[in-house]
Write a protein that holds these residues in place. Structure first.
Motif, PDB file in Angstrom:
ATOM      1  N   PRO A 110       0.813  -1.228   0.000  1.00  0.00           N
ATOM      2  CA  PRO A 110       0.000   0.000   0.000  1.00  0.00           C
ATOM      3  C   PRO A 110       0.844   1.275   0.000  1.00  0.00           C
ATOM      4  O   PRO A 110       0.484   2.268  -0.637  1.00  0.00           O
ATOM      5  N   ALA A 115       2.145   1.729  -3.485  1.00  0.00           N
ATOM      6  CA  ALA A 115       1.051   2.139  -4.365  1.00  0.00           C
ATOM      7  C   ALA A 115       0.699   3.608  -4.169  1.00  0.00           C
ATOM      8  O   ALA A 115       0.347   4.308  -5.126  1.00  0.00           O
ATOM      9  N   ALA A 139      -0.568   2.075  -8.090  1.00  0.00           N
ATOM     10  CA  ALA A 139      -0.699   0.622  -8.032  1.00  0.00           C
ATOM     11  C   ALA A 139      -0.149  -0.041  -9.283  1.00  0.00           C
ATOM     12  O   ALA A 139       0.465  -1.113  -9.227  1.00  0.00           O
ATOM     13  N   THR A 198       3.687  -0.041  -9.298  1.00  0.00           N
ATOM     14  CA  THR A 198       4.160  -0.940  -8.240  1.00  0.00           C
ATOM     15  C   THR A 198       4.091  -2.385  -8.681  1.00  0.00           C
ATOM     16  O   THR A 198       5.014  -3.177  -8.416  1.00  0.00           O
ATOM     17  N   LEU A 216      -1.296  -6.390  -3.675  1.00  0.00           N
ATOM     18  CA  LEU A 216      -1.949  -5.393  -4.534  1.00  0.00           C
ATOM     19  C   LEU A 216      -3.183  -5.936  -5.243  1.00  0.00           C
ATOM     20  O   LEU A 216      -4.162  -5.216  -5.444  1.00  0.00           O
ATOM     21  N   LEU A 248      -6.850  -4.188  -6.468  1.00  0.00           N
ATOM     22  CA  LEU A 248      -7.026  -3.865  -7.883  1.00  0.00           C
ATOM     23  C   LEU A 248      -8.295  -4.522  -8.438  1.00  0.00           C
ATOM     24  O   LEU A 248      -9.040  -3.908  -9.214  1.00  0.00           O
ATOM     25  N   THR A 308      -5.458   5.841  -6.241  1.00  0.00           N
ATOM     26  CA  THR A 308      -4.541   4.763  -5.883  1.00  0.00           C
ATOM     27  C   THR A 308      -5.243   3.775  -4.969  1.00  0.00           C
ATOM     28  O   THR A 308      -6.327   4.017  -4.448  1.00  0.00           O
ATOM     29  N   VAL A 309      -4.581   2.643  -4.775  1.00  0.00           N
ATOM     30  CA  VAL A 309      -5.124   1.646  -3.870  1.00  0.00           C
ATOM     31  C   VAL A 309      -5.050   2.131  -2.425  1.00  0.00           C
ATOM     32  O   VAL A 309      -5.910   1.836  -1.599  1.00  0.00           O
ATOM     33  N   GLY A 352      -7.173  -2.835   0.033  1.00  0.00           N
ATOM     34  CA  GLY A 352      -5.732  -2.790  -0.106  1.00  0.00           C
ATOM     35  C   GLY A 352      -5.029  -2.855   1.238  1.00  0.00           C
ATOM     36  O   GLY A 352      -4.024  -3.554   1.400  1.00  0.00           O
TER      37      GLY A 352
END
Length: 426
Positions: A92, A95, A100, A103, A143, A147, A218-219, A357
Motif C-alpha cells: 500500500p 502504491a 498501483a 508498483t 496489490l 485492484l 490509488t489503492v 488494499g
C-alpha cells in the motif's frame, strides 16, 4: 422546450441517436477493458506460484549438489514465505507513492531478476534470488485483491476465484514441470531460471495493457490507518485465518514431495502427485466463491474445504497407499478452495477498494509471516528425524486452528468508514 419563464433547447432525433451511440461505444470500451483486465490478472497470477512450487521437487538434488544441511534446506523453503509476510505490508505504501500499476510492474521485474539469480550456481545467490522472489510475490499478491475490487466492484468475489485459479494453475505447472525442465535443460539451476521468461511476458503484457488511472486514484488511502485496522478484531481474524491456511499451503509446496518420498514413493511420482494435487485446486479455486454465496456467510464453505485438507493429508501420509489418489484430489480441492476463500474474505470484509488494499497488506503480511513457521517447523522436525505420524499430527492441528479462525472471519461482517471518518465493523 420552454421551461419556467426561460427558453429550453430540445434535442433533435439526430442528437439523441448520437448520444445513444456514444453510450453504446463507451459500454463496449468498458466491457473490452474488463476482459483485458481479467486476462492480465490471469497472466500475473500464473507467475505467483511457480517460483515456490518448482523448488520443492528439486530439494533432494539441490541438497546433493550444494551440500546444504536439512536445516538449511528448510530455511530455503521458509525464506520466500517469510518474505511474503515482510513485504506485503509495503505494497500500500508503494502504491501510494508510485501508483498501483507501476508498483505491480516493479514487482514483476523484481520477480524476473530473482528467478534469474536462482540460476547462478552459487549457494548465496540461490538464497538471494529466493529472497527477491518472495519479496516480489508479497508485493504483487497484496496489490491484486484491491485492484480487483477497484476495477470490478460488481462480482469482485467471483473475479477473485478466477485470479486464484490462475495462481493454482501456475503452482501446478511449477510442480509438474520442474523435473522435466531440469532434465531437458541439463540442470536444476537452468530449470529454476527458466521461469523468468513467464515473468518477463507478464511484465510486458502488464506494461502494455494495464488500466490507466489519473494521478490521485490509488489503492492506498489515508482513511482507516493501520493502527485503526489493528484495533478491529475482524482484521485479526481474517489475518490469522489467512496465516493458518497459508501455513498448510506452503508446507505442501515446500515439503510434500519430500514427505511422499519418505513414505516410499519415487521422486518423480512424488512430483507428479504434488502437481496433480495442485491441478485439482483449479476447480475448487474457481467454484469456492460461488459456494460461499449460497449461505448468509462463508463459514460452511470454509469448514468444508478445511475438512477436505485434513482428509487429504491423512490419506497421503498415513492412510492406505491405494487411496493415495483420493488423498491427492481431496488435498487439492481443499487447498484451492481455502486459499480462494481467504482472498475472497479480504474483498468481502472491506467496504472500499482502498480498505481492501490495507486489509490485504495486513492479512497477507501478518498471515504469511506466521505461515513461514510451518515449513520451517517441518524442516526442524525432519532434521531431528521426526516420523510421519508426528508430522501429520502437527498438520492436522494447524488445520483445526484454521477452522477455528474461519468460524470467526467467515461471519457476515464488514469493515467500513463511518460518516465521521472512523473505521468501524458492521
Amino acid at each position: 422546450m420552454v421551461g419556467n419563464g426561460g427558453v429550453g433547447v430540445s434535442m433533435t432525433d439526430a442528437e439523441k441517436l448520437r448520444i445513444q451511440a456514444l453510450r453504446v461505444d463507451q459500454g463496449r470500451k468498458e466491457n473490452r477493458g474488463r476482459w483485458v483486465f481479467i486476462g492480465l490478472m490471469v497472466l500475473v497470477g500464473l507467475n505467483l506460484r511457480p517460483a515456490l512450487s518448482s523448488l520443492a521437487p528439486l530439494l533432494t538434488r539441490i541438497q546433493q549438489d550444494t551440500g546444504l544441511s536439512a536445516l538449511a534446506i528448510g530455511a530455503l523453503t521458509t525464506l520466500p514465505v517469510l518474505c511474503l509476510g515482510l513485504f506485503a505490508p509495503i505494497a500500500p505504501w508503494l502504491a501510494k507513492h508510485l501508483g498501483a500499476e507501476r508498483t505491480l510492474s516493479f514487482a514483476l521485474l523484481l520477480l524476473a531478476v530473482g528467478l534469474l539469480l536462482r540460476g547462478v550456481p552459487l549457494s548465496p545467490l540461490l538464497f538471494a534470488g529466493t529472497l527477491l522472489v518472495g519479496a516480489a510475490i508479497g508485493i504483487a499478491g497484496a496489490l491484486l485483491p484491491a485492484l480487483v475490487k477497484r476495477e470490478m466492484a460488481v462480482g469482485a468475489d467471483l473475479m477473485t476465484g478466477v485470479y486464484t485459479m490462475a495462481l493454482c494453475l501456475g503452482g501446478a505447472l511449477g510442480a509438474g514441470l520442474s523435473i522435466p525442465l531440469t532434465d531437458a535443460l541439463g540442470g536444476w539451476q537452468l530449470g529454476l531460471a527458466s521461469w523468468s521468461l513467464l515473468a518477463m511476458l507478464a511484465l510486458v503484457g502488464w506494461q502494455t495493457l494495464m488500466p490507466r488511472r489519473t494521478v490521485g486514484v490509488t489503492v492506498a488511502d489515508t482513511a482507516g490507518s493501520m493502527r485503526a485496522l489493528l484495533s478491529q478484531p475482524l482484521a485479526w481474524q481474517v489475518m490469522l485465518m489467512m496465516g493458518s491456511q497459508s501455513s498448510l499451503a506452503y508446507i505442501v509446496f515446500g515439503w510434500l514431495p519430500t514427505l511422499l518420498v519418505a513414505r516410499g514413493y519415487s521422486e518423480a511420482d512424488a512430483g507428479w502427485m504434488m502437481g496433480a494435487s495442485v491441478m485439482c485446486q483449479l476447480l475448487s479455486a474457481l467454484l469456492a466463491p460461488w459456494l460461499a454465496r449460497l449461505g448468509r456467510d462463508q463459514r460452511p464453505a470454509l469448514l468444508v474445504v478445511l475438512g477436505c485438507i485434513a482428509a487429504g493429508i491423512w490419506l497421503l501420509l498415513l492412510g492406505p497407499m491405494e487411496w493415495r489418489w483420493a488423498g491427492v484430489v481431496l488435498l487439492g480441492l481443499g487447498q484451492g478452495g481455502s486459499f480462494s476463500l481467504a482472498l475472497t474474505l479480504i474483498v468481502l470484509r472491506s467496504g472500499t477498494s482502498r480498505l481492501a488494499g490495507k486489509l490485504s497488506g495486513l492479512s497477507q503480511g501478518g498471515g504469511y509471516t506466521l505461515a513461514a513457521l510451518g515449513p520451517l517447523g517441518v524442516g526442524v522436525m525432519l532434521h531431528f528425524e521426526a516420523g510421519l505420524g508426528r508430522i501429520t499430527f502437527v498438520l492436522l492441528l494447524i488445520t483445526a486452528v484454521a477452522a477455528g479462525f474461519a468460524c470467526l472471519a467467515g461471519r457476515n461482517h464488514r469493515l467500513e468508514i463511518d460518516d465521521t471518518g472512523h473505521l468501524v465493523t458492521r
